[in-house]
Design a protein around this motif. Structure first.
Motif, short mmCIF file in Angstrom:
data_model
loop_
_atom_site.label_atom_id
_atom_site.label_comp_id
_atom_site.label_asym_id
_atom_site.label_seq_id
_atom_site.Cartn_x
_atom_site.Cartn_y
_atom_site.Cartn_z
N ALA A 240 -5.43 7.86 3.04
CA ALA A 240 -5.22 7.71 1.60
C ALA A 240 -5.42 6.28 1.12
CB ALA A 240 -3.80 8.17 1.24
N LEU A 241 -5.56 5.35 2.06
CA LEU A 241 -5.60 3.93 1.71
C LEU A 241 -7.01 3.36 1.61
CD1 LEU A 241 -2.77 2.19 3.78
CD2 LEU A 241 -2.99 2.24 1.29
N PRO A 247 -6.70 -1.64 6.95
CA PRO A 247 -5.30 -2.02 6.83
C PRO A 247 -4.79 -2.63 8.14
CG PRO A 247 -5.66 0.21 6.04
CD PRO A 247 -6.91 -0.21 6.72
N THR A 248 -3.82 -3.52 8.00
CA THR A 248 -3.16 -4.09 9.18
C THR A 248 -2.04 -3.16 9.61
OG1 THR A 248 -3.67 -6.34 8.47
CG2 THR A 248 -1.89 -6.08 10.07
N VAL A 249 -2.05 -2.76 10.85
CA VAL A 249 -1.01 -1.87 11.39
C VAL A 249 -0.32 -2.59 12.54
CG1 VAL A 249 -0.52 0.36 12.46
CG2 VAL A 249 -2.39 0.17 10.79
N THR A 262 -1.85 -3.74 3.34
CA THR A 262 -3.23 -3.72 2.85
C THR A 262 -3.31 -4.37 1.48
OG1 THR A 262 -5.15 -2.29 2.54
CG2 THR A 262 -3.06 -1.49 1.69
N VAL A 263 -4.53 -4.60 1.01
CA VAL A 263 -4.81 -5.13 -0.32
C VAL A 263 -5.64 -4.11 -1.08
CG1 VAL A 263 -5.99 -6.95 -1.63
CG2 VAL A 263 -4.72 -7.53 0.44
N ILE A 264 -5.23 -3.80 -2.31
CA ILE A 264 -5.93 -2.78 -3.09
C ILE A 264 -6.10 -3.22 -4.54
CG2 ILE A 264 -5.03 -0.91 -1.65
CD1 ILE A 264 -3.11 -0.27 -3.97
#
Length: 294
Positions: A240-241, A247-249, A262-264
């Motif tokens: 969904a991201l 993304p960093t997990v 994350t950045v959105i």
């Protein structure tokens, strides 16, 4: 060292507030000792600032009075300035956005194309660009300089057409004017004197400023998101991201859980957060960004 100083021109007027704001996000604090002052202080001893009208900026950068400055493509063209373009500073959230110069006439004038303006009078602040436009189109017109209020001049019959700056065209339409041509588009530019840009120290300093400004601009319409996710729900949440890259997990101290960051784009947050919650994300935190460096 005293000679390690960069002379920077900042635009006074409509671009001033947006420029000060984006410099602050970039990490530079600007302030004026008084409203009438033309010399902003900046918390960087290697930079000296002066406020000038954007219309004049490229001339003073071109002749070396300033090492660099911020102005529009339109005024570089109008002044026929030979400057280096360090970087484009256009962004849409404030007033450093793309604009255009358009040729407009009264809706009731009967003028439908530029050919109908043969032998007529046109008012504008952008005289050189306008003259060049009509010259290329082989149409003879009388172009006169206008300090402003061009809509009034054309609606009162003092001139037959105007070349005016616009972002959306709404103001022209409100004044019952029709756009019949676009002469040029303009974006906000960080420009440099070509000799100054050959100086190693000055070039590095300008590039540092440009990098931070671009990072601040990139962050204007983005936000950061943090959330906790069960490892069993991770695949659905990541699907969904959207993200700049991935993304960093990272793992959490509690077994079976991880943190996702994350950045959105800010405009999709209101749609995205409910989806993330439904996918299993918990402890969702949205936070503003000062800079995004690609």
């Amino acid at each position: 060292m005293k000679d390690k100083v960069l002379k920077l021109g900042l635009p006074k007027g409509s671009l001033q507030e947006a420029t000060f704001k984006i410099f602050k996000k970039a990490g530079f604090n600007l302030s004026l000792p008084s409203e009438r002052s033309y010399f902003p202080s900046i918390d960087d001893p290697e930079i000296e600032c002066v406020l000038l009208r954007a219309q004049e900026m490229s001339r003073y950068v071109d002749d070396g009075a300033l090492d660099c400055g911020i102005t529009g493509d339109d005024w570089i063209l109008e002044n026929k300035s030979d400057v280096a373009r360090v970087t484009d500073l256009t962004y849409a959230k404030q007033s450093l956005n793309k604009v255009k110069w358009v040729l407009a006439v009264p809706e009731v004038s009967g003028i439908k194309s530029i050919k109908d303006l043969q032998g007529k009078r046109v008012a504008t602040e952008l005289v050189n660009v306008t003259n060049e436009y009509f010259r290329k189109n082989k149409i003879k017109v009388d172009v006169e300089f206008s300090w402003g209020a061009t809509e009034v001049k054309v609606n009162s019959g003092l001139v037959d057409a105007i070349v005016e700056l616009t972002e959306t065209g709404r103001s022209l339409k409100a004044n019952k004017l029709a756009i019949i041509a676009t002469l040029c588009e303009s974006t906000t530019q960080f420009i440099a004197n070509k000799q100054s840009y050959k100086d190693k120290w000055k070039k590095e300093k300008m590039q540092q400023i440009a990098l931070l400004l671009k990072g601040a601009i990139a962050a204007e319409e983005k936000v950061g998101l943090k959330m906790n996710v069960k490892k069993s729900d991770l695949k659905e949440v990541l699907a969904a991201l959207p993200a700049l890259k991935r993304p960093t997990v990272s793992g959490l101290s509690e077994d079976g859980w991880c943190a996702v960051e994350t950045v959105i784009d800010e405009k999709i947050v209101r749609i995205l957060i409910p989806r993330l919650k439904s996918a299993g994300a918990e402890g969702i935190i949205e936070y503003p960004l000062n800079k995004v460096i690609y």
